[in-house]
Write a protein that holds these residues in place. Structure first.
Motif, PDB file in Angstrom:
ATOM      1  N   GLU A  29       0.822  -1.214   0.000  1.00 24.45           N
ATOM      2  CA  GLU A  29       0.000   0.000   0.000  1.00 24.45           C
ATOM      3  C   GLU A  29       0.855   1.264   0.000  1.00 24.45           C
ATOM      4  O   GLU A  29       0.591   2.208  -0.747  1.00 24.45           O
ATOM      5  N   LEU A  30       1.903   1.277   0.838  1.00 25.25           N
ATOM      6  CA  LEU A  30       2.784   2.441   0.875  1.00 25.25           C
ATOM      7  C   LEU A  30       3.519   2.600  -0.454  1.00 25.25           C
ATOM      8  O   LEU A  30       3.682   3.718  -0.943  1.00 25.25           O
ATOM      9  N   ALA A  31       3.931   1.501  -1.038  1.00 27.66           N
ATOM     10  CA  ALA A  31       4.604   1.562  -2.339  1.00 27.66           C
ATOM     11  C   ALA A  31       3.684   2.191  -3.389  1.00 27.66           C
ATOM     12  O   ALA A  31       4.115   3.048  -4.167  1.00 27.66           O
ATOM     13  N   ALA A  32       2.428   1.813  -3.382  1.00 28.21           N
ATOM     14  CA  ALA A  32       1.473   2.380  -4.339  1.00 28.21           C
ATOM     15  C   ALA A  32       1.250   3.867  -4.084  1.00 28.21           C
ATOM     16  O   ALA A  32       1.176   4.663  -5.022  1.00 28.21           O
ATOM     17  N   MET A  33       1.152   4.251  -2.808  1.00 23.05           N
ATOM     18  CA  MET A  33       0.923   5.664  -2.461  1.00 23.05           C
ATOM     19  C   MET A  33       2.099   6.550  -2.857  1.00 23.05           C
ATOM     20  O   MET A  33       1.923   7.717  -3.196  1.00 23.05           O
ATOM     21  N   ASN A  38       7.643  -1.821  -4.840  1.00 24.40           N
ATOM     22  CA  ASN A  38       7.561  -2.604  -3.607  1.00 24.40           C
ATOM     23  C   ASN A  38       8.934  -3.157  -3.201  1.00 24.40           C
ATOM     24  O   ASN A  38       9.331  -3.015  -2.040  1.00 24.40           O
ATOM     25  N   PRO A  39       9.705  -3.742  -4.129  1.00 26.20           N
ATOM     26  CA  PRO A  39      11.024  -4.254  -3.736  1.00 26.20           C
ATOM     27  C   PRO A  39      11.975  -3.152  -3.252  1.00 26.20           C
ATOM     28  O   PRO A  39      12.724  -3.354  -2.291  1.00 26.20           O
ATOM     29  N   LEU A  48      19.048  -1.550   3.148  1.00 28.40           N
ATOM     30  CA  LEU A  48      19.911  -2.003   2.064  1.00 28.40           C
ATOM     31  C   LEU A  48      20.087  -0.958   0.970  1.00 28.40           C
ATOM     32  O   LEU A  48      20.967  -1.089   0.120  1.00 28.40           O
ATOM     33  N   SER A  49      19.227   0.061   0.963  1.00 32.60           N
ATOM     34  CA  SER A  49      19.313   1.132  -0.027  1.00 32.60           C
ATOM     35  C   SER A  49      19.204   2.478   0.669  1.00 32.60           C
ATOM     36  O   SER A  49      18.483   2.616   1.656  1.00 32.60           O
ATOM     37  N   GLU A  50      19.903   3.445   0.118  1.00 32.39           N
ATOM     38  CA  GLU A  50      19.846   4.810   0.635  1.00 32.39           C
ATOM     39  C   GLU A  50      18.964   5.632  -0.302  1.00 32.39           C
ATOM     40  O   GLU A  50      19.349   5.918  -1.435  1.00 32.39           O
TER      41      GLU A  50
END
Length: 127
Positions: A29-33, A38-39, A48-50
């Motif tokens: 849901e947060l990825a869509a917003m 998503n990954p 793992l990512s900045e």
């Protein structure tokens, strides 16, 4: 010193995850917003990512946080100005000993006290 960036990313990721969970949002849901994959969002939460400033701003908006609070949490802003309230709220949000309803209640009480002290400092006593 090579461990410092990873620790910083882990703290930011934990902060974002805690905020997402408090908002009762799934990762999807947060990825869509935020229009972030998503990954990639999962990688951010796991440290793992900045993320870029644009990504942080998008996440902050989706979670109803100020961009400044998110940037400060990411270490992109120095401690200029009174940020004690952000540190306190962050501590409440990330405390694993508290349930999500307890965190929401504590944040509401804390914010009401802060708002009351700002009103008093700004001359609300002239009533």
């Amino acid at each position: 010193m090579p461990d410092e960036p990873a620790d910083s990313d882990n703290l930011l990721g934990a902060f974002i995850r805690a905020q997402r969970q408090m908002a009762n949002l799934s990762l999807r849901e947060l990825a869509a917003m935020t229009e972030i994959s998503n990954p990639y969002l999962s990688q951010i939460e796991r440290g793992l990512s900045e993320p870029s400033a644009r990504v942080l701003k998008s996440i902050a908006e989706a979670l109803n946080l100020s961009a400044e609070a998110m940037f400060a949490q990411a270490g992109l802003m120095s401690g200029s100005g009174p940020r004690d309230d952000d540190a306190t709220e962050s501590a409440i949000r990330t405390d694993p000993r508290l349930s999500e309803p307890q965190k929401r209640a504590l944040l509401a009480v804390y914010r009401s006290y802060i708002a009351g002290s700002h009103e008093e400092a700004n001359g609300a006593d002239g009533i």
